[in-house]
Design a protein around this motif. Sequence first.
Motif, PDB file in Angstrom:
ATOM      1  N   LEU A  17      15.731  74.737  26.974  1.00 37.60           N
ATOM      2  CA  LEU A  17      14.558  73.908  26.255  1.00 37.60           C
ATOM      3  C   LEU A  17      14.493  74.227  24.965  1.00 37.60           C
ATOM      4  CD1 LEU A  17      11.617  74.238  28.645  1.00 37.60           C
ATOM      5  CD2 LEU A  17      12.723  72.257  28.299  1.00 37.60           C
ATOM      6  N   ARG A  18      14.190  73.304  24.130  1.00 39.02           N
ATOM      7  CA  ARG A  18      14.270  73.513  22.541  1.00 39.02           C
ATOM      8  C   ARG A  18      12.632  73.247  22.221  1.00 39.02           C
ATOM      9  NH1 ARG A  18      16.729  71.038  17.208  1.00 39.02           N
ATOM     10  NH2 ARG A  18      15.370  69.287  17.762  1.00 39.02           N
ATOM     11  N   LEU A  19      11.891  74.367  21.975  1.00 38.81           N
ATOM     12  CA  LEU A  19      10.700  74.362  21.210  1.00 38.81           C
ATOM     13  C   LEU A  19      10.608  73.992  19.687  1.00 38.81           C
ATOM     14  CD1 LEU A  19       8.774  77.360  23.062  1.00 38.81           C
ATOM     15  CD2 LEU A  19       9.420  75.139  23.883  1.00 38.81           C
ATOM     16  N   TYR A  57      14.286  89.353  17.512  1.00 33.53           N
ATOM     17  CA  TYR A  57      14.231  89.050  18.910  1.00 33.53           C
ATOM     18  C   TYR A  57      13.815  89.898  19.776  1.00 33.53           C
ATOM     19  CZ  TYR A  57      17.221  85.101  17.574  1.00 33.53           C
ATOM     20  OH  TYR A  57      17.597  84.169  16.872  1.00 33.53           O
ATOM     21  N   ALA A  58      12.923  89.687  20.817  1.00 37.34           N
ATOM     22  CA  ALA A  58      12.563  90.656  21.812  1.00 37.34           C
ATOM     23  C   ALA A  58      13.553  91.023  22.790  1.00 37.34           C
ATOM     24  CB  ALA A  58      11.530  90.066  22.941  1.00 37.34           C
ATOM     25  N   ASP A  59      13.886  92.084  23.234  1.00 31.95           N
ATOM     26  CA  ASP A  59      14.995  92.646  23.865  1.00 31.95           C
ATOM     27  C   ASP A  59      15.197  91.441  25.087  1.00 31.95           C
ATOM     28  OD1 ASP A  59      14.621  96.039  23.518  1.00 31.95           O
ATOM     29  OD2 ASP A  59      15.606  94.711  22.371  1.00 31.95           O
ATOM     30  N   SER A  60      14.274  91.050  25.892  1.00 29.83           N
ATOM     31  CA  SER A  60      14.149  90.335  26.879  1.00 29.83           C
ATOM     32  C   SER A  60      14.948  88.912  26.605  1.00 29.83           C
ATOM     33  CB  SER A  60      12.788  90.269  27.493  1.00 29.83           C
ATOM     34  OG  SER A  60      12.088  89.466  26.644  1.00 29.83           O
ATOM     35  N   VAL A  61      14.888  88.502  25.405  1.00 33.47           N
ATOM     36  CA  VAL A  61      15.517  87.051  25.157  1.00 33.47           C
ATOM     37  C   VAL A  61      16.804  87.167  24.446  1.00 33.47           C
ATOM     38  CG1 VAL A  61      13.145  86.230  25.310  1.00 33.47           C
ATOM     39  CG2 VAL A  61      14.171  86.701  22.939  1.00 33.47           C
ATOM     40  N   LYS A  62      17.142  88.515  23.824  1.00 35.04           N
ATOM     41  CA  LYS A  62      18.562  88.452  23.140  1.00 35.04           C
ATOM     42  C   LYS A  62      19.599  87.829  23.691  1.00 35.04           C
ATOM     43  CE  LYS A  62      17.245  92.553  20.087  1.00 35.04           C
ATOM     44  NZ  LYS A  62      17.421  93.854  19.884  1.00 35.04           N
ATOM     45  N   GLY A  63      20.494  87.078  23.119  1.00 31.43           N
ATOM     46  CA  GLY A  63      21.526  86.593  23.616  1.00 31.43           C
ATOM     47  C   GLY A  63      21.187  85.236  24.442  1.00 31.43           C
ATOM     48  N   ARG A  64      20.033  84.722  24.534  1.00 30.70           N
ATOM     49  CA  ARG A  64      19.792  83.685  25.429  1.00 30.70           C
ATOM     50  C   ARG A  64      18.681  82.700  24.558  1.00 30.70           C
ATOM     51  NH1 ARG A  64      16.241  83.771  29.523  1.00 30.70           N
ATOM     52  NH2 ARG A  64      14.790  85.449  28.876  1.00 30.70           N
ATOM     53  N   PHE A  65      17.861  83.181  23.658  1.00 33.78           N
ATOM     54  CA  PHE A  65      17.049  82.378  22.750  1.00 33.78           C
ATOM     55  C   PHE A  65      17.609  82.722  21.405  1.00 33.78           C
ATOM     56  CE2 PHE A  65      12.833  82.442  25.388  1.00 33.78           C
ATOM     57  CZ  PHE A  65      13.567  82.219  26.447  1.00 33.78           C
ATOM     58  N   THR A  66      17.516  81.487  20.673  1.00 26.15           N
ATOM     59  CA  THR A  66      17.764  81.510  19.231  1.00 26.15           C
ATOM     60  C   THR A  66      16.716  80.859  18.188  1.00 26.15           C
ATOM     61  OG1 THR A  66      20.066  81.228  19.814  1.00 26.15           O
ATOM     62  CG2 THR A  66      19.597  80.785  17.432  1.00 26.15           C
ATOM     63  N   ILE A  67      16.206  81.503  17.289  1.00 22.83           N
ATOM     64  CA  ILE A  67      15.425  80.918  16.563  1.00 22.83           C
ATOM     65  C   ILE A  67      15.873  80.339  15.153  1.00 22.83           C
ATOM     66  CG2 ILE A  67      14.486  83.210  15.374  1.00 22.83           C
ATOM     67  CD1 ILE A  67      11.776  82.155  15.240  1.00 22.83           C
ATOM     68  N   SER A  68      15.638  79.363  14.826  1.00 18.35           N
ATOM     69  CA  SER A  68      16.145  78.721  13.693  1.00 18.35           C
ATOM     70  C   SER A  68      14.984  77.990  12.823  1.00 18.35           C
ATOM     71  CB  SER A  68      17.166  77.868  13.954  1.00 18.35           C
ATOM     72  OG  SER A  68      16.903  76.794  14.675  1.00 18.35           O
ATOM     73  N   ARG A  69      15.457  77.359  11.505  1.00 14.84           N
ATOM     74  CA  ARG A  69      14.190  76.703  10.640  1.00 14.84           C
ATOM     75  C   ARG A  69      15.056  75.579  10.059  1.00 14.84           C
ATOM     76  NH1 ARG A  69      16.173  80.588   7.564  1.00 14.84           N
ATOM     77  NH2 ARG A  69      16.263  80.382   5.263  1.00 14.84           N
ATOM     78  N   ASP A  70      14.374  74.597   9.721  1.00 15.88           N
ATOM     79  CA  ASP A  70      14.799  73.642   8.966  1.00 15.88           C
ATOM     80  C   ASP A  70      13.828  73.032   7.811  1.00 15.88           C
ATOM     81  OD1 ASP A  70      15.471  71.124   7.630  1.00 15.88           O
ATOM     82  OD2 ASP A  70      15.850  70.218   9.404  1.00 15.88           O
ATOM     83  N   ASN A  81      18.052  79.079  26.319  1.00 18.97           N
ATOM     84  CA  ASN A  81      19.301  78.843  27.260  1.00 18.97           C
ATOM     85  C   ASN A  81      18.969  79.988  28.187  1.00 18.97           C
ATOM     86  OD1 ASN A  81      20.108  76.846  25.369  1.00 18.97           O
ATOM     87  ND2 ASN A  81      21.221  78.281  24.398  1.00 18.97           N
ATOM     88  N   SER A  82      19.690  79.613  29.430  1.00 15.54           N
ATOM     89  CA  SER A  82      19.658  80.436  30.629  1.00 15.54           C
ATOM     90  C   SER A  82      18.379  80.903  30.791  1.00 15.54           C
ATOM     91  CB  SER A  82      20.711  81.886  30.306  1.00 15.54           C
ATOM     92  OG  SER A  82      22.015  81.207  29.793  1.00 15.54           O
ATOM     93  N   LEU A  83      17.398  80.058  31.058  1.00 21.66           N
ATOM     94  CA  LEU A  83      15.942  80.437  31.123  1.00 21.66           C
ATOM     95  C   LEU A  83      15.929  80.950  32.748  1.00 21.66           C
ATOM     96  CD1 LEU A  83      14.444  77.218  29.500  1.00 21.66           C
ATOM     97  CD2 LEU A  83      13.835  79.692  29.234  1.00 21.66           C
TER      98      LEU A  83
END
Length: 122
Positions: A17-19, A57-70, A81-83
Motif C-alpha cells: 500500500l502507499r499512504l 524508520y522504526a526497526d519493525s519496518v526497516k527494509g519494508r517501508f519507505t518514506i519520501s516526499r514531493d 511493502n511486504s505487509l
Amino acid sequence: VQLQASGGGLVQAGGSLRLSCVVSGRTFYTIAWFRQAPGEERAFVAAIRWSGGPMYYADSVKGRFTISRDNAKNTVYLQMNSLKPEDTAVYYCAAGTPITSSLTRPQAYVYWGQGTQVTVSS
C-alpha cells in the motif's frame, strides 16, 4: 497547518500500500508517520525532514517501508511493502520540529492528520 492522510485499505499479507499525507499551510516541518493498533499506544513508523537529510524508520519496518516526499505537491508518502498482519493499525501523519533524539515521540509533533486504516489479512 493541516494534514490529510489517505491511501489505507485492506490488503493480504505480502501485499503493498502507499499512504499519502498532503500538507497545507506552512510546510517547513518534519513529517512523520505513526500507527496505533487497538489497545496499544501510538507508535513511531518513519520520519523525513522537509529540507532533506536522512530518513528515520522504526526497526519493525526497516527494509519494508519507505518514506519520501514531493515538495512540489506538499505531499509525503509512505510506501509499505511486504505487509504483515501486525502492521494492521490506524496510520497517522504528523508535523513538527523535533530534534533528532525526539523524532520517535508523538509529543514532539504539533499537527496531526485524521488517520487512515490499514488492515492486513493473513
